[in-house]
Scaffold this active site. Structure first.
Site, PDB file in Angstrom:
ATOM      1  CE  LYS A   1      -3.653  -0.754  -0.656  1.00  0.00           C
ATOM      2  NZ  LYS A   1      -4.970  -1.170  -0.227  1.00  0.00           N
TER       3      LYS A   1
ATOM      4  CB  SER B   1      -3.216 -11.013   2.758  1.00  0.00           C
ATOM      5  OG  SER B   1      -2.120 -10.131   2.715  1.00  0.00           O
TER       6      SER B   1
HETATM    7  N1  PMP Z   1      -3.115  -7.803   1.831  1.00  0.00           N
HETATM    8  C1  PMP Z   1      -2.990  -6.830   2.744  1.00  0.00           C
HETATM    9  C2  PMP Z   1      -2.352  -7.164   4.071  1.00  0.00           C
HETATM   10  C3  PMP Z   1      -3.460  -5.544   2.462  1.00  0.00           C
HETATM   11  O1  PMP Z   1      -3.354  -4.572   3.381  1.00  0.00           O
HETATM   12  C4  PMP Z   1      -4.069  -5.290   1.205  1.00  0.00           C
HETATM   13  C5  PMP Z   1      -4.616  -3.942   0.907  1.00  0.00           C
HETATM   14  N2  PMP Z   1      -5.836  -3.685   1.605  1.00  0.00           N
HETATM   15  C6  PMP Z   1      -4.179  -6.329   0.284  1.00  0.00           C
HETATM   16  C7  PMP Z   1      -3.681  -7.572   0.638  1.00  0.00           C
HETATM   17  C8  PMP Z   1      -4.885  -6.178  -1.032  1.00  0.00           C
HETATM   18  O2  PMP Z   1      -4.369  -5.231  -1.938  1.00  0.00           O
HETATM   19  P1  PMP Z   1      -5.317  -4.373  -2.862  1.00  0.00           P
HETATM   20  O3  PMP Z   1      -5.955  -3.313  -2.013  1.00  0.00           O
HETATM   21  O4  PMP Z   1      -4.411  -3.800  -3.905  1.00  0.00           O
HETATM   22  O5  PMP Z   1      -6.351  -5.266  -3.439  1.00  0.00           O
END
Ligand code: PMP
Length: 354
Positions: A51, A293
């Site tokens: 991010k 994630s």
């Molecule tokens: N994993 C984590 C830990 C995140 O903070 C985010 C962003 N919210 C994402 C995955 C997903 O990325 P995006 O917002 O580009 O879909």
């Protein structure tokens, strides 16, 4: 010799110039035999997550287009990493920052944002992501603050189109890349990669992963929105899940482009337990410290790999660092005190017993 001593061939004018250009790393022990899995490790960004890219672009695009005035307060609703990225960018550029976040996300996130000088206004986790988004909107309207709008702004997917996707093309130049697997939070990464990779390499397949108990896209139910594209209701297929940063309780507008544009070739659910188990394996078996994630992404990549033809090359994303999860189920059972084995090691030689 695996170290390069050439330096980076440049000096940096600010921490913000160090964002991006993250490495794609091969998984040597977790990938099934005959299939290569690479993981693009976004924890290499200076504030530790994917991010950082979006945070810089939201602020710089708004500066360029006159939507953000010098010294104006910035506000955003975030599951944490956008807030941490914005906190770094706002600190470096001198903007006050207010974050709204529900209290279900890890406490480290709040502390990191406050450490960078941001104010963190909590909402209740029962009010889900929709609640923290509405609170940010209210505070922005009431005070004339600049709302970063990560779930709707074009500046989100644009930065992944112009940086993340180009880095992947450059790193896989002349090499096979058959499949990209990733999840979504705002959908910025998925939409940005979808725009570019499908054009540049016609045969690439992209699979979208979601938490099994919050499979919003897989449900086929469309998201209701207001005229600004913000969610007007919580999505009916949502249930709370431990994959922080993935799948809020709505399908963001930024993500909708990827769905409407047909960027995905398949959908692959993963469970929270699989995600946590894989994040632990990444640390213990690959030496890669990533968040839940990241574990989810690799769990999905491995599922795909298990049925893939020999020689298939898969890329996935590791969105952030595992250090952001010390207080969460990811670190459950990892104690500060010595366990029995450690205690008996301590006792096994005469000196400095504990
Ligand atoms: N994993 C984590 C830990 C995140 O903070 C985010 C962003 N919210 C994402 C995955 C997903 O990325 P995006 O917002 O580009 O879909």
């Amino acid at each position: 010799m695996i170290y390069s001593t050439e330096g980076r061939g440049r000096l940096y004018g600010s921490v913000l110039e160090t964002i991006g250009n993250t490495p794609a790393i091969r998984l040597n022990r977790i990938a099934p035999e005959g299939v290569e899995i690479y993981a693009k490790f976004e924890a290499f960004n200076p504030a530790g997550s994917v991010k950082d890219r979006l945070a810089l672009n939201i602020i710089e695009a708004a500066e360029r287009e006159g939507r953000l005035q010098p010294g104006q307060t910035v506000i955003e609703a975030t599951s944490g990493n956008t807030g941490i990225g914005l906190a770094m960018v706002c600190a470096a550029k001198g903007y006050p920052l207010v974050i709204t976040m529900h209290d279900g996300f890890s406490v480290e996130r709040r502390q990191l944002m406050r450490f960078f000088g941001a104010k963190v206004v909590l909402t209740r986790k029962e009010d889900k992501a929709v609640g923290m988004v509405a609170k940010a909107r209210e505070l922005a309207d009431e005070n004339g603050w600049f709302l970063a709008h990560q779930f709707e702004t074009k500046d989100n997917a644009d930065i992944h189109e112009t940086t993340t996707a180009r880095e992947i093309l450059a790193d896989f130049d002349g090499k096979a890349l058959d499949h990209v697997v990733l999840g979504y939070g705002t959908g910025g990464t998925a939409t940005g990669l979808g725009r570019v990779l499908k054009q540049a390499r016609k045969d690439i397949k992209i699979t979208l992963s979601e938490p099994e108990n919050a499979a919003l896209v897989s449900s086929g139910t469309t998201q209701q929105r207001n005229e600004e594209g913000e969610p007007s209701v919580s999505h009916p297929a949502f249930a709370p899940h431990p994959v922080q940063g993935w799948t809020p309780d709505f399908i963001p507008l930024v993500m909708q482009e990827a769905l409407d544009g047909g960027y995905f070739d398949g959908l692959l659910p993963v469970t929270g337990a699989e995600s946590i188990a894989m994040a632990r394996r990444l640390a213990a078996e690959e030496g890669i410290l990533t968040g839940i994630s990241g574990g989810a992404s690799v769990a999905a990549a491995v599922k795909l790999a298990e049925t893939a033809a020999a020689g298939t090359v898969i890329l996935t994303m590791l969105p952030d660092t595992g250090e952001r999860y010390l207080s969460t189920p990811l670190f459950e059972g990892i104690d500060a005190d010595m366990d029995e084995e450690e205690l008996s090691l301590s006792q096994s030689t005469p000196g400095f017993k504990y």
